[in-house]
Every structure is written in C-alpha cells, then in structure tokens.
Design a protein around this motif. Structure first.
Motif, short mmCIF file in Angstrom:
data_model
loop_
_atom_site.label_atom_id
_atom_site.label_comp_id
_atom_site.label_asym_id
_atom_site.label_seq_id
_atom_site.Cartn_x
_atom_site.Cartn_y
_atom_site.Cartn_z
N LYS A 170 1.13 -1.54 0.25
CA LYS A 170 0.27 0.55 0.04
C LYS A 170 0.96 1.17 -0.19
CE LYS A 170 -3.50 -2.24 2.10
NZ LYS A 170 -4.73 -2.17 3.35
N ASP A 171 0.53 2.68 -1.11
CA ASP A 171 1.36 3.33 -1.20
C ASP A 171 0.90 4.30 -0.19
OD1 ASP A 171 2.61 2.22 -3.55
OD2 ASP A 171 1.59 3.00 -4.90
N PHE A 172 2.04 5.53 0.07
CA PHE A 172 1.24 6.60 0.87
C PHE A 172 1.19 7.77 0.19
CE2 PHE A 172 3.59 3.76 3.99
CZ PHE A 172 2.72 3.35 4.95
N GLU A 173 0.03 8.44 0.38
CA GLU A 173 0.10 9.71 -0.44
C GLU A 173 0.98 10.75 -0.19
OE1 GLU A 173 -2.87 12.77 -0.60
OE2 GLU A 173 -4.39 11.15 0.03
N GLU A 174 1.63 10.88 -0.94
CA GLU A 174 2.74 11.71 -1.00
C GLU A 174 3.89 11.01 -0.09
OE1 GLU A 174 1.73 15.74 -0.45
OE2 GLU A 174 0.19 16.10 -1.42
N ALA A 175 3.97 10.29 0.20
CA ALA A 175 5.31 9.93 0.77
C ALA A 175 5.62 10.07 2.35
CB ALA A 175 6.51 9.98 -0.25
N TYR A 176 4.38 10.21 2.43
CA TYR A 176 4.42 10.58 4.47
C TYR A 176 2.93 9.10 4.82
CZ TYR A 176 6.48 15.17 3.93
OH TYR A 176 7.36 16.17 3.58
N TRP A 177 4.91 8.58 5.55
CA TRP A 177 3.61 7.58 7.35
C TRP A 177 3.03 8.73 8.57
CZ3 TRP A 177 5.79 2.13 8.14
CH2 TRP A 177 5.10 1.71 8.91
N HIS A 178 2.29 8.73 8.47
CA HIS A 178 1.80 9.56 9.37
C HIS A 178 1.42 8.67 10.76
CE1 HIS A 178 0.60 13.29 7.50
NE2 HIS A 178 0.02 12.49 5.81
#
Length: 157
Positions: free
Chosen positions: A27-35
């Motif tokens: 699963k990809d993170f939107e804008e490459a940010y893992w909150h």
C-alpha cells in the motif's frame, strides 16, 4: 517494436512465477508520508493450518529518507480479533557508517523485506489481519513510499 514485446512476455512470465507466495500486497502512502496515526492493515487467508508459513513486511523508501533505520510495530490477529503476535521491529535501511542504501533499488527507491515470523504455524485455516504502525519519533515520516505484507508457504512442504 512488436519483436521487443514478444521478447518481454517470457521474462514477465518468469518473474510472475512465485509458487511459495500465498499473499502479497503493498500500500502506497499519499505523498510518501507515513503519518503516526496511519495504521496500515492487510487481510489475508491462510489456506491450510497443516503448513508452516513465513510472514514478511515489505518497506519501500526513497533514497533521501532522513534516518538510517525504521522502527515499526506489527500486530497479527485472527478473525475473532485475538492478537497472535505483536512486536516492535527495527530495520536498517542504510548503512549507518557509510550511508549507502540497503535493499534492492531502482532509481532512488529501495525495497526491503523484513522477516516477521519464520515457519509460523497458524492455529487454523481462515482470515487473518496484519497491522503496521510506524514507531519513529516523528508524527509524519517523510519518504516512506509504501508498506506491504507477504505470506509465503515454507518451501519443501
């Protein structure tokens, strides 16, 4: 052009063959940010409780990830919500001395596979849930592109 496509088909078929794989999803993170509050959850089916399985985490990061390692916690639960395994893991993404990236890379992206459970005996056939949570000291972790899960049958069974 057509010759090139015909040459690529056998290569693609060879790469797609993975007889031990039972489940794999990223699963990809939107804008490459893992909150910090973003739990990544996967549901998968275990076809037989008579076999042993290896469970992995897949991590993809960009080359300019600001840390040499990544702390994350995983939780494995059965269909009733009973926690079967939970552990805090640390994976080195870069060599801490040289800064050279580990993993397989293409361009500025690097893939890592972290073993979570080895030769694991699931208690029964059925659906299981695997959840990941980042455990770094930042609320938003930049340049982690995706997290995934892979379940494979132990070879030779």
């Amino acid at each position: 052009m057509i010759k090139s496509i015909w040459l690529l088909i056998p290569v693609a078929l060879l790469l797609a063959c993975d007889p031990d794989r039972v489940f794999e999803e990223n699963k990809d993170f939107e804008e490459a940010y893992w909150h910090k509050d973003s739990l990544v959850t996967f549901e998968f089916d275990v076809p037989s409780a008579d076999l042993e399985y290896n469970l992995y985490a897949n991590i993809r990061n960009a080359q300019h990830f600001p840390f040499y390692n990544l702390y994350f916690q995983y939780t494995l639960s059965d269909s009733a919500g009973t926690v079967l395994a939970r552990e805090l893991k640390n994976i080195d993404l870069f060599n801490p001395k040289t800064g050279e990236p580990y993993g397989s890379g293409l361009g500025d992206l690097f893939d890592h596979r972290q073993l979570l459970l080895s030769a694991y005996d699931f208690p029964s056939q059925g659906t299981y849930t695997l959840t990941f949570e980042q455990y770094m000291r930042q609320d938003s972790l930049a340049l982690i592109v995706s997290v995934g899960a892979r379940l494979e049958q132990v070879s030779g069974q």
